[in-house]
Design an enzyme around this catalytic site. Structure first.
Site, PDB file in Angstrom:
ATOM      1  N   HIS A  17       0.826  -1.541  -0.331  1.00 42.06           N
ATOM      2  CA  HIS A  17      -0.216  -0.114   0.453  1.00 42.06           C
ATOM      3  C   HIS A  17       0.817   1.172   0.004  1.00 42.06           C
ATOM      4  O   HIS A  17       0.567   2.135  -0.481  1.00 42.06           O
ATOM      5  CB  HIS A  17      -1.143   0.135   1.488  1.00 42.06           C
ATOM      6  CG  HIS A  17      -1.087  -0.760   1.499  1.00 42.06           C
ATOM      7  ND1 HIS A  17      -2.054  -1.867   2.601  1.00 42.06           N
ATOM      8  CD2 HIS A  17      -3.268  -1.516   0.664  1.00 42.06           C
ATOM      9  CE1 HIS A  17      -2.737  -2.682   2.683  1.00 42.06           C
ATOM     10  NE2 HIS A  17      -3.420  -2.126   1.070  1.00 42.06           N
ATOM     11  N   LYS A  41     -16.382  -6.977   5.293  1.00 43.44           N
ATOM     12  CA  LYS A  41     -15.506  -7.228   5.725  1.00 43.44           C
ATOM     13  C   LYS A  41     -15.494  -7.983   7.274  1.00 43.44           C
ATOM     14  O   LYS A  41     -15.619  -6.342   7.579  1.00 43.44           O
ATOM     15  CB  LYS A  41     -14.138  -7.056   5.309  1.00 43.44           C
ATOM     16  CG  LYS A  41     -14.098  -6.670   4.078  1.00 43.44           C
ATOM     17  CD  LYS A  41     -12.425  -6.588   3.341  1.00 43.44           C
ATOM     18  CE  LYS A  41     -11.897  -7.030   2.060  1.00 43.44           C
ATOM     19  NZ  LYS A  41     -10.836  -6.700   1.715  1.00 43.44           N
ATOM     20  N   ARG A  90      -2.650  -6.062  -8.160  1.00 39.12           N
ATOM     21  CA  ARG A  90      -0.649  -6.720  -7.973  1.00 39.12           C
ATOM     22  C   ARG A  90      -0.455  -7.201  -9.115  1.00 39.12           C
ATOM     23  O   ARG A  90      -0.104  -7.626  -9.835  1.00 39.12           O
ATOM     24  CB  ARG A  90      -1.111  -7.813  -6.937  1.00 39.12           C
ATOM     25  CG  ARG A  90      -1.022  -6.453  -5.526  1.00 39.12           C
ATOM     26  CD  ARG A  90      -1.553  -7.285  -3.876  1.00 39.12           C
ATOM     27  NE  ARG A  90      -2.804  -7.368  -4.441  1.00 39.12           N
ATOM     28  CZ  ARG A  90      -4.152  -7.042  -3.886  1.00 39.12           C
ATOM     29  NH1 ARG A  90      -3.049  -7.053  -2.546  1.00 39.12           N
ATOM     30  NH2 ARG A  90      -5.178  -7.107  -3.466  1.00 39.12           N
ATOM     31  N   SER A 128      -2.700  -7.205   2.896  1.00 38.11           N
ATOM     32  CA  SER A 128      -2.478  -7.442   4.171  1.00 38.11           C
ATOM     33  C   SER A 128      -3.087  -8.846   4.873  1.00 38.11           C
ATOM     34  O   SER A 128      -2.700  -9.289   6.384  1.00 38.11           O
ATOM     35  CB  SER A 128      -4.298  -6.489   4.372  1.00 38.11           C
ATOM     36  OG  SER A 128      -3.912  -4.984   3.972  1.00 38.11           O
TER      37      SER A 128
HETATM   38  P1  ADP Z   1      -9.971  -2.947  -0.369  1.00 32.21           P
HETATM   39  O1  ADP Z   1     -10.721  -4.309   0.550  1.00 32.21           O
HETATM   40  O2  ADP Z   1     -10.888  -2.315  -0.808  1.00 32.21           O
HETATM   41  O3  ADP Z   1      -9.928  -3.895  -1.650  1.00 32.21           O
HETATM   42  P2  ADP Z   1      -7.035  -3.166   0.418  1.00 32.21           P
HETATM   43  O4  ADP Z   1      -6.694  -2.203   2.032  1.00 32.21           O
HETATM   44  O5  ADP Z   1      -7.055  -4.957  -0.041  1.00 32.21           O
HETATM   45  O6  ADP Z   1      -9.128  -2.497   0.520  1.00 32.21           O
HETATM   46  O7  ADP Z   1      -6.597  -2.397  -1.192  1.00 32.21           O
HETATM   47  C1  ADP Z   1      -6.392  -1.651  -1.348  1.00 32.21           C
HETATM   48  C2  ADP Z   1      -6.351  -1.692  -2.672  1.00 32.21           C
HETATM   49  O8  ADP Z   1      -4.487  -1.638  -2.339  1.00 32.21           O
HETATM   50  C3  ADP Z   1      -6.832  -1.842  -3.885  1.00 32.21           C
HETATM   51  O9  ADP Z   1      -7.214  -1.673  -4.770  1.00 32.21           O
HETATM   52  C4  ADP Z   1      -5.835  -3.329  -3.598  1.00 32.21           C
HETATM   53  O10 ADP Z   1      -5.404  -3.993  -4.815  1.00 32.21           O
HETATM   54  C5  ADP Z   1      -3.899  -1.964  -3.527  1.00 32.21           C
HETATM   55  N1  ADP Z   1      -3.509  -2.811  -2.883  1.00 32.21           N
HETATM   56  C6  ADP Z   1      -3.461  -4.167  -1.737  1.00 32.21           C
HETATM   57  N2  ADP Z   1      -1.963  -4.661  -1.706  1.00 32.21           N
HETATM   58  C7  ADP Z   1      -1.546  -4.081  -2.720  1.00 32.21           C
HETATM   59  C8  ADP Z   1       0.073  -4.550  -2.913  1.00 32.21           C
HETATM   60  N3  ADP Z   1       0.635  -5.349  -2.497  1.00 32.21           N
HETATM   61  N4  ADP Z   1       0.196  -3.596  -3.797  1.00 32.21           N
HETATM   62  C9  ADP Z   1      -0.352  -2.854  -4.690  1.00 32.21           C
HETATM   63  N5  ADP Z   1      -1.437  -3.272  -4.400  1.00 32.21           N
HETATM   64  C10 ADP Z   1      -2.106  -3.160  -3.482  1.00 32.21           C
END
Ligand code: ADP
Length: 158
Positions: A17, A41, A90, A128
């Site tokens: 992130h 979630k 990703r 995460s």
């Molecule tokens: P959500 O529940 O909204 O998907 P996340 O916190 O899981 O929330 O992810 C927020 C955004 O960040 C999403 O677009 C996700 O694909 C992106 N994201 C999460 N981890 C990574 C990573 N390692 N590299 C690039 N983008 C990421």
């Protein structure tokens, strides 16, 4: 002034992130990191804890605002005059969900564009949920998250 909004669950924020945030910071004059409350979630960290961790991680970026919202993220974006929502991609497996989300958001408000930033290769495997899974087994996750998040995870799974 170009304003961007990066919404996400951030449960918790990872180095993946953070990489997206730093790169988006180069593209926009002002950036909001937005954590929606009342998501379906079930999260490990409360909304306040997640916002607080992101703020601590971004202490050297006073121009990035971290906020929780009970609004739809497109509405939040509209209210702060943002032109774009940022999402990270990703791998192919992210694509279906992200396309669906971007298409719905476009229907809700055609003036807000979704901008995708491709994950740097070193973070393309990082999520995460995998970090939580590893931390639950009391294994070190310092390679994957900032120190303050590592400490918070150790505290949660003590
Ligand atoms: P959500 O529940 O909204 O998907 P996340 O916190 O899981 O929330 O992810 C927020 C955004 O960040 C999403 O677009 C996700 O694909 C992106 N994201 C999460 N981890 C990574 C990573 N390692 N590299 C690039 N983008 C990421």
């Amino acid at each position: 002034m170009k304003i961007g909004v990066y919404p996400g669950t951030f449960d918790p924020i990872t180095n993946g992130h953070l990489d997206i945030i730093k790169r988006a910071h180069q593209l926009f004059d002002k950036l909001y990191i937005v954590v929606p409350v009342n998501i379906g979630k079930s999260a490990l960290f409360t909304t306040e804890e997640r916002v607080d961790l992101i703020k601590k991680v971004l202490v050297d970026y006073p121009d990035i605002e971290v906020v929780a919202t009970d609004k739809l993220t497109v509405e939040f974006a509209k209210n702060v005059n943002a032109t774009a929502m940022i999402r990270g991609l990703r791998m192919v497996s992210d694509f279906d969900y992200e396309l669906q989300l971007a298409t719905i958001n476009k229907k809700l408000d055609a003036s807000i564009e979704t901008v995708f930033i491709m994950s740097s290769h070193e973070y393309s495997f990082l999520s995460s949920s995998s970090v939580k899974e590893i931390a639950k087994f009391k294994r070190d996750v310092s390679l994957f998250v900032p120190d303050v998040v590592n400490n918070a995870l150790q505290e949660k799974y003590k």
